[in-house]
Design a protein around this motif. Sequence first.
Motif, short mmCIF file in Angstrom:
data_model
loop_
_atom_site.label_atom_id
_atom_site.label_comp_id
_atom_site.label_asym_id
_atom_site.label_seq_id
_atom_site.Cartn_x
_atom_site.Cartn_y
_atom_site.Cartn_z
N UNK A 297 72.61 75.07 38.20
CA UNK A 297 72.30 76.24 39.01
C UNK A 297 70.81 76.40 39.26
N UNK A 298 69.99 76.00 38.29
CA UNK A 298 68.55 76.11 38.48
C UNK A 298 68.06 75.19 39.60
N UNK A 299 68.69 74.03 39.74
CA UNK A 299 68.31 73.13 40.83
C UNK A 299 68.82 73.64 42.18
N UNK A 300 69.98 74.31 42.16
CA UNK A 300 70.49 74.91 43.40
C UNK A 300 69.52 75.97 43.91
N UNK A 301 68.80 76.62 43.00
CA UNK A 301 67.86 77.65 43.40
C UNK A 301 66.75 77.11 44.32
N UNK A 302 66.50 75.81 44.27
CA UNK A 302 65.46 75.26 45.13
C UNK A 302 65.89 75.26 46.60
N UNK A 334 67.93 68.80 57.80
CA UNK A 334 69.26 68.87 57.20
C UNK A 334 69.87 67.48 57.07
N UNK A 335 69.73 66.68 58.12
CA UNK A 335 70.29 65.33 58.13
C UNK A 335 69.67 64.48 57.03
N UNK A 336 68.33 64.47 56.95
CA UNK A 336 67.64 63.66 55.96
C UNK A 336 67.97 64.10 54.53
N UNK A 337 68.02 65.40 54.30
CA UNK A 337 68.30 65.88 52.94
C UNK A 337 69.74 65.54 52.53
N UNK A 338 70.70 65.66 53.44
CA UNK A 338 72.09 65.33 53.11
C UNK A 338 72.24 63.85 52.80
N UNK A 339 71.63 63.00 53.63
CA UNK A 339 71.67 61.56 53.37
C UNK A 339 70.92 61.21 52.09
N UNK A 340 69.85 61.95 51.81
CA UNK A 340 69.10 61.72 50.58
C UNK A 340 69.93 62.00 49.35
N UNK A 352 62.75 64.50 42.98
CA UNK A 352 63.39 64.07 44.23
C UNK A 352 64.49 65.05 44.62
N UNK A 353 65.30 65.46 43.65
CA UNK A 353 66.36 66.44 43.92
C UNK A 353 65.75 67.76 44.40
N UNK A 354 64.65 68.15 43.80
CA UNK A 354 63.99 69.40 44.19
C UNK A 354 63.50 69.32 45.63
#
Length: 455
Positions: A297-302, A334-340, A352-354
């Motif tokens: 959940x803390x990573x989702x906060x980013x 959005x495209x780059x982050x989803x593929x990442x 990297x996740x952040x």
Amino acid sequence: MQKQVQTALLMAASLFMDMMDGTIVTSAIPRIAEAFHVQESTASLLVSSYIIALAVLIPLSGWLGERYGHKKIWMYAVGGFTITSFLSALSTSFYMLLAMRIMQGISASLMTPTARIIVMEKTPPKDMLRMTSFLIWPALIAPALAPVLGGILVTSLSWHWIFLINIPLGIVCLLLGQRLIPPGVPYVDRHFDSAGFAEIATMSTLLLAAGDMASRGAVYYRPSLVLLAIGLVIGLYFCRHLCRAESPLFSPWPMKIASFRISQTRESFLWLSVGALPYLLTVFLQSYFGWSPVKAGMYILFIFLGNIGIKPFTTFIIEHIRYKKTFYLAFFWILISSFGFALTTPSTPGIILIILAVFSGMGRSLSLTAYNGLCFSELRHEERNDANTLTAVTSNLATGLGISLITVVNAVSAHIAGMEKGYEISFLFLGILMIYPIIETSMLPDNIGENTLKR
């Protein structure tokens, strides 16, 4: 202008309360199932029943607002939502809690679209972008914040608190609403389209029930496809009814305006992604990475930080590079982050996740602000109530179906290719959803939405 801004912030607070409540319950499902001695699959009805009640009764909001006044409907809806939140926390049986959740959904179905039209009904095009920017943040923040807040409340206190936190916010909204919201003009003598309401209510129920059923496992795929097919057929009849009826539930003719039409078609793809990504990422980090709910959940906060971080600059960006280039920029993020995310593994550095979460949040914040700035920009004031109802219907259906869709994609992919590939394909799928909006953006005129921008 100051009062307009205050009213917009107040409406945003009520939208936040609704959107938070729609997702935060997920964190408490295991505890609620244990408390009432029911299966978790049964307890998950608390989520689906709320979403279905919300979607089914949204079409009523426009007609009720015209007949009785938007302020009165919003006040009753917020009051009902606050009371049912309190009664949910006091529930002595699962079925009492389920009934209260349905009542919450009914209240939210009137509160959400009415809050938007209170802000947008009289806003001139030149102020549209600024006012809509206030209404976007609940949709962006709530899905990211709900897993963390829900986990903290359930772990530190009890499941009752996920409902009790609504009470002070609801009371404050009622007190400020009485002072800030103008009375409006109630009672437009407009025939109630009972046939149209029955059709769209049935369609919404079948589509959302099909999605919820499909998300429960492969054994339900066949019946869910049957419900989906029936729902789509009824949807076609409803569209024909809207075009032919003398006094339809809401007018479909705003769809003739390009700026409004694209906000319905392309934004639906965004709502699918906005609702699905925080959920998919949460499950991914817990199931595949083996993280605790709190750490995940803390990573989702980013995602939330990306939403907020770009927000002060969204209007500036849109005004300086215009809508078309703004859409390209947002979709690229959005495209780059989803593929990442599709390429990440348990050994991927946390930074990297952040970065990916922040860019995903920035893209969603920028694109949804741009869409909402365009949505009502070329509509006459008398068309905005019908357009608002239609927007509420499409966005809620897309949001409700987003989690179900990505759950099915992930389950089928994992069954065929294994867990790792299943998540990889799921993230790629969310990125691919952006291809259609990108293609449609290329067909837009360069000066679209100029009347909402400062000269």
